[in-house]
Write a protein that holds these residues in place. Structure first.
Motif, PDB file in Angstrom:
ATOM      1  N   ILE A 149      34.917  32.174  47.854  1.00 31.62           N
ATOM      2  CA  ILE A 149      34.439  33.380  47.201  1.00 31.62           C
ATOM      3  C   ILE A 149      33.102  32.942  46.478  1.00 31.62           C
ATOM      4  CG2 ILE A 149      34.881  35.185  45.528  1.00 31.62           C
ATOM      5  CD1 ILE A 149      37.855  34.470  45.816  1.00 31.62           C
ATOM      6  N   SER A 170      29.853  39.141  39.382  1.00 32.85           N
ATOM      7  CA  SER A 170      30.062  40.552  39.142  1.00 32.85           C
ATOM      8  C   SER A 170      31.266  40.588  38.301  1.00 32.85           C
ATOM      9  CB  SER A 170      30.482  41.280  40.367  1.00 32.85           C
ATOM     10  OG  SER A 170      31.297  40.420  41.185  1.00 32.85           O
ATOM     11  N   GLU A 222      34.441  42.989  38.509  1.00 25.96           N
ATOM     12  CA  GLU A 222      34.309  44.089  39.748  1.00 25.96           C
ATOM     13  C   GLU A 222      34.934  43.409  40.842  1.00 25.96           C
ATOM     14  OE1 GLU A 222      33.552  47.025  39.673  1.00 25.96           O
ATOM     15  OE2 GLU A 222      33.462  46.965  37.557  1.00 25.96           O
ATOM     16  N   THR A 233      34.274  43.131  44.232  1.00 25.80           N
ATOM     17  CA  THR A 233      34.825  44.328  45.096  1.00 25.80           C
ATOM     18  C   THR A 233      34.849  43.746  46.341  1.00 25.80           C
ATOM     19  OG1 THR A 233      32.501  45.081  45.158  1.00 25.80           O
ATOM     20  CG2 THR A 233      33.932  46.192  43.527  1.00 25.80           C
ATOM     21  N   ASP A 234      34.248  42.335  46.642  1.00 27.57           N
ATOM     22  CA  ASP A 234      34.481  42.101  48.054  1.00 27.57           C
ATOM     23  C   ASP A 234      35.688  41.250  48.436  1.00 27.57           C
ATOM     24  OD1 ASP A 234      33.600  39.969  46.133  1.00 27.57           O
ATOM     25  OD2 ASP A 234      32.260  39.340  47.791  1.00 27.57           O
ATOM     26  N   ILE A 235      36.711  41.211  47.442  1.00 24.42           N
ATOM     27  CA  ILE A 235      37.875  40.601  47.703  1.00 24.42           C
ATOM     28  C   ILE A 235      39.052  41.647  47.505  1.00 24.42           C
ATOM     29  CG2 ILE A 235      37.041  38.102  46.992  1.00 24.42           C
ATOM     30  CD1 ILE A 235      38.828  38.594  44.560  1.00 24.42           C
ATOM     31  N   GLU A 236      40.049  41.553  48.419  1.00 24.12           N
ATOM     32  CA  GLU A 236      41.369  42.200  48.239  1.00 24.12           C
ATOM     33  C   GLU A 236      42.111  42.085  47.059  1.00 24.12           C
ATOM     34  OE1 GLU A 236      45.214  43.016  50.929  1.00 24.12           O
ATOM     35  OE2 GLU A 236      43.554  42.403  52.058  1.00 24.12           O
TER      36      GLU A 236
END
Length: 138
Positions: free
Chosen positions: A9, A15, A18, A20-23
């Motif tokens: 990651i 960020s 947030e 937001t690019d991981i589940e």
């Protein structure tokens, strides 16, 4: 997660809350309200692995259950403010390590993201002394 796999990651500090690019998944267990998690690795009884690595996301007023540690727990606050039931608050960049036998309920009055690593499972407990309520100032 297989032992021959690498999970990457990029720049988790970029960020903070947030990410937001991981589940994220809702952590639905008794005593937990609003906490989300992303499993980095999980216990694997077949291979004798008791440890767990998690990213935890606490929206404002979310909290975990009250529990006792059977091993060590490392918590690194990636963003926001993490509130400990004993009255201490940890902020972005703070690292806390709790040993076996320690008890707590973690919460966040303002929201936070935390890296949590446990060497052994935790056991749900009932507090035997007064604890800081969620949203209470330190």
């Amino acid at each position: 997660m297989a032992t021959d796999t690498i999970q990457y990651i990029k720049n988790v500090f970029r960020s903070g809350f947030e990410l937001t690019d991981i589940e994220w998944s809702s952590w639905d267990e008794p005593g937990r309200i609003g906490v989300e998690h992303h499993v980095l690795w999980a216990p694997d009884a077949e291979n004798g692995e008791d440890s767990v690595g998690l990213l935890l996301r606490f929206p404002p007023t979310a909290h975990g259950d009250f529990h006792e540690h059977t091993g060590y727990e490392l918590m690194l606050v990636l963003d926001g403010q993490l509130d400990h039931s004993d009255g201490v608050s940890y902020f972005k960049g703070d690292l806390a390590v709790e040993g076996p036998g320690t008890e707590h309920r973690m919460s966040s009055s303002s929201g936070c993201t935390v890296l949590a690593i446990r060497t052994k499972p935790a056991e749900a407990r009932t507090p035997t002394k007064p604890i800081r309520e969620v949203n209470a100032a330190a």
